[in-house]
Motif scaffolding. Structure first.
Motif, PDB file in Angstrom:
ATOM      1  N   ASP A 247      -0.702   8.415   0.678  1.00  8.83           N
ATOM      2  CA  ASP A 247       0.249   7.727  -0.191  1.00  8.83           C
ATOM      3  C   ASP A 247       1.586   7.530   0.506  1.00  8.83           C
ATOM      4  O   ASP A 247       2.130   6.426   0.531  1.00  8.83           O
TER       5      ASP A 247
ATOM      6  N   ARG B 113       1.347   5.004   3.342  1.00 12.51           N
ATOM      7  CA  ARG B 113       1.141   3.632   2.881  1.00 12.51           C
ATOM      8  C   ARG B 113       2.455   3.040   2.387  1.00 12.51           C
ATOM      9  O   ARG B 113       2.806   1.907   2.700  1.00 12.51           O
TER      10      ARG B 113
ATOM     11  N   TYR C 108      -6.324  -4.230   0.194  1.00 12.73           N
ATOM     12  CA  TYR C 108      -6.202  -2.849  -0.252  1.00 12.73           C
ATOM     13  C   TYR C 108      -7.612  -2.315  -0.501  1.00 12.73           C
ATOM     14  O   TYR C 108      -8.362  -2.878  -1.299  1.00 12.73           O
TER      15      TYR C 108
ATOM     16  N   VAL D 103      -9.741   0.647  -2.071  1.00 12.55           N
ATOM     17  CA  VAL D 103      -9.552   1.731  -3.028  1.00 12.55           C
ATOM     18  C   VAL D 103     -10.848   2.519  -3.206  1.00 12.55           C
ATOM     19  O   VAL D 103     -11.935   1.953  -3.300  1.00 12.55           O
TER      20      VAL D 103
ATOM     21  N   GLU E  24      -4.717  -1.464   3.796  1.00 12.03           N
ATOM     22  CA  GLU E  24      -4.032  -0.419   3.033  1.00 12.03           C
ATOM     23  C   GLU E  24      -5.074   0.407   2.294  1.00 12.03           C
ATOM     24  O   GLU E  24      -5.984  -0.139   1.676  1.00 12.03           O
TER      25      GLU E  24
ATOM     26  N   VAL F 282      -5.994   3.276  -0.612  1.00 13.76           N
ATOM     27  CA  VAL F 282      -5.547   3.968  -1.819  1.00 13.76           C
ATOM     28  C   VAL F 282      -6.658   4.917  -2.243  1.00 13.76           C
ATOM     29  O   VAL F 282      -7.814   4.502  -2.381  1.00 13.76           O
TER      30      VAL F 282
ATOM     31  N   ASN G 245      -7.670   7.366  -5.199  1.00 15.27           N
ATOM     32  CA  ASN G 245      -7.305   7.704  -6.566  1.00 15.27           C
ATOM     33  C   ASN G 245      -7.992   8.981  -7.031  1.00 15.27           C
ATOM     34  O   ASN G 245      -9.197   9.155  -6.817  1.00 15.27           O
TER      35      ASN G 245
ATOM     36  N   LEU H  32      -4.241  -2.083  -9.313  1.00 19.52           N
ATOM     37  CA  LEU H  32      -3.788  -2.385  -7.962  1.00 19.52           C
ATOM     38  C   LEU H  32      -3.413  -3.849  -7.819  1.00 19.52           C
ATOM     39  O   LEU H  32      -2.435  -4.187  -7.147  1.00 19.52           O
TER      40      LEU H  32
END
Lengths: 450, 450
Positions: A176, A179, B148, B150, B184, B186, B188, B209
């Protein structure tokens, strides 16, 4: 080097420490994040631990051994800091070294004197030329130097099963932060060199990254048991235009007291430069496991105030190096204590709630610590120096304290600092870009500039 | 919707499925990466599993139930694929839902009809204006759209202690791929909505997002039990200029057979657009836990070939949606099978050694799979559908197979595909930039262009 505690003979030609190929290693320091596996003979290690713990007890009870020069600090913080650092080193030693690899042909230089790699002499020039040829890999972006953050843990599962869970959470935390701030993240799970075992492994990892990524301006080492707790704060790189090493510590503890805990190598930055490669080469001399590390440990113990009888650890070695070769290195070293490049968890976690009431992210200091570092918890191993429940609860709090700052952009926060559950804190919008401008950390940092 | 299996009434005004506030949930599907916690009453679930397993047995034994339309595929691959998909769905159902939160006020809309959020209608325009105002956040870099990726797992430790270790390794794998390719990442760990539990949670994560990152051109969902095994291959975005959804699957299975396993939602990309927000809104209608999901499950079972009696899963729901609203959506959907956007592990891991002998990274297809997906292993829970040892060994092989491609830049590789130890494969150079140009993946991809 064993005969010359001031390193003077090493200024130009680092003396190679005596090598050994015997099997009488006592285990040596064990990186907090490179634990586990086969446990060797620990008897000798346990005796040393017993002695050391007694030593710590005496210190805590405020015996007079070597404390007279520390009285300038506030008493409780002083003891705590001392205990923290002692514990950190002790636990690093208690953990086992990487198991020796019977078929190891790890280095083509294994029969010659130890070094981190072939001597590179022209790195600044080579790097500059490479950058000129490769403008598609910029080394400055949006006014920020290209930075690689590197952290590490063992390729094997943790001895303590909860350990991997917190390695995972702390890694997500780093993902996090990196980024949001445009930092490249590298997570290493390989033992690159059997000689530079435990925490010493970071030196080789840093070097490898420097030479493999000429576009990197800074390499930032961070321990796997440290996490970002201020998601807004950024390293003030403009302060360090003339520096090659940024490290948390206290100059007076370093030069006046020659304290073995004057600096912290759990979180520091090295500029990708010839200077740094040279520093790593010299620094590494105390690192090779076995006899070199033991002998170096004796030098360190005799030279640094308060240091117990331990084999050489990377932190003490760097402290010794900067003291004994001050003129060579210090003009390019920034010792920082104005923000928590490293923040000891025990003095921080119980204040998170107060911080949330009084302050806001962005300070990076004691009001809202940049980094919280769980020294001594060793959740990956089973021999931490704090009660497990205390550590786990505190780590969860720190994680959620940081996660709240990330979730804010999406309109959520944790129900409590120890809760994994989250709740919505604002209604969603049919024009969500307004929330991006208002709550996005990157947006607040970079504003509206081209 | 229960009365209209073709979704025709929903084209403009999605009908809200009947809501329930009763406590008679039977547990519902459980995301493979959102397992654990409190286990509810599983009796009914177990009965369904028994029936389903019998069903799978029959299929495997090549009974005549519904197989006649599958004979166009090579027999073994067909069975394997069917088993894979069946297992994946079954294990998702066996796992538990997120525990209900007694104080949940998660959504300000909790008393009204379910939706993923307020209806956004002007996203393409808002996003375009925001991008124009914020050129410091480019949506195309080096000819690549800003993406991104995820992925997600539970905030709680895995039931099976080894699970967190492999979540950690697979996350490191994603960090490596994303760093190399400028994506990128992410990760979660939050349950964003109690209604959209289990695998359905991905829909809300994707939406969040999109609206929080207007600079993102694509959002790429990847399951936590999938990893990159081709570190060179890149999504050929130039093929998808007219697409908004890129997903692995087979068009004939989708439209001719209406098979419930025609697509795979373990790894897919959605363009950040109004179209995608609309798709997510419609797709989500079958998701809310409890009665809506059960009722939707019946529709799916009656509509899709081979589907057992299960509550609605996100994959079947998307398949149904694309079949029943083909004209609305399909002109913007790319169904890919020319490379392994999703690659079933069981047919791949035993061939890695052969791949290393015959091929090289970059193909992304069966010769060198882009993604290897460990469906059915469920190492985080304790109820996988394959022997644990087989899964763990295979995951280790896949991880090392991928890690070798990353370590290559630094001059290392694993000693063997099941070994955590590494060895040096080339001498270091005193002019290391030559190795950067030669072995750097990014350098080979981007060449020497400004």
């Amino acid at each position: 080097m064993a005969a010359d505690p001031t390193y003077s003979a090493q200024k130009r030609n680092p003396t190679i420490l005596p090598q050994t190929t015997s099997d009488d290693d006592d285990g040596g320091p064990r990186g907090r994040h490179l634990p586990k596996g086969r446990h060797g003979d620990r008897k000798f290690g346990n005796i040393r631990i017993t002695i050391l713990c007694g030593f710590v007890t005496v210190l805590v009870l405020r015996g007079t051994i070597g404390l007279s020069n520390l009285v300038s600090f506030e008493a409780d913080a002083e003891s705590q800091y001392l205990i923290e650092e002692t514990n950190r080193i002790v636990t690093a030693i208690r953990s086992d070294d990487d198991p020796p690899d019977p078929d190891d042909e790890n280095s083509p230089n294994s029969t010659s004197a130890f070094n981190l790699g072939p001597k590179i002499k022209n790195w600044d020039q080579d790097k500059k030329l490479w950058r000129r040829r490769n403008p598609q890999f910029p080394y400055f972006i949006n006014g920020r130097p290209k930075t690689y953050l590197v952290t590490s843990s063992s390729p094997s599962p943790c001895e303590n099963s909860i350990g991997d869970h917190y390695l995972l959470k702390f890694l997500k935390n780093k993902i996090d932060y990196c980024r949001i701030h445009g930092i490249e993240l590298v997570y290493n799970t390989a033992h690159l060199d059997k000689e530079m075992s435990g925490h010493w492994g970071k030196l080789l990892q840093i070097r490898q990254l420097m030479v493999a990524h000429p576009e990197a301006e800074w390499i930032w080492w961070m321990d796997s048991d440290a996490l970002f707790t201020d998601m807004v704060f950024e390293i003030p790189f403009h302060r360090y235009r003339s520096s090659n090493l940024i490290i948390h510590g206290y100059p007076d503890m370093l030069f006046n007291e020659k304290s073995w805990i004057a600096l912290n190598t759990g979180s520091f930055l090295l500029r990708n430069s010839q200077w740094s490669l040279d520093l790593l080469d010299v620094w590494a001399q105390m690192g090779p496991r076995g006899r070199p590390r033991e002998e170096a440990g004796k030098i360190l113990t005799s030279s640094l105030k308060g240091r117990p009888a331990l084999e050489a650890d990377d932190q003490s070695a760097l402290i010794y190096l900067l003291i004994s070769q001050r003129e060579r290195w210090m003009n390019m070293v920034s010792i920082e204590s104005s923000y928590c490049l490293h923040g000891f968890w025990e003095s921080l976690v119980d204040r998170y709630k107060e911080m949330m009431e009084k302050y806001r992210p962005g300070f990076g200091d004691e009001r809202w610590p940049f980094v919280t570092h769980f020294v001594g918890c060793r959740t990956c191993a089973s021999n931490g120096d704090y009660p497990v429940e205390r550590c786990l609860k505190s780590m969860e709090m720190a994680y959620n304290f940081a996660d709240n700052q990330v979730l804010n952009l999406y309109g959520f926060r944790h129900r409590g600092l120890v809760s994994t559950n989250i709740k919505r804190i604002r209604n969603e919008s049919v024009t969500p870009v307004v929330n991006v401008d208002k709550f996005g950390i990157r947006n607040s940092l970079r504003g509206n500039k081209g």
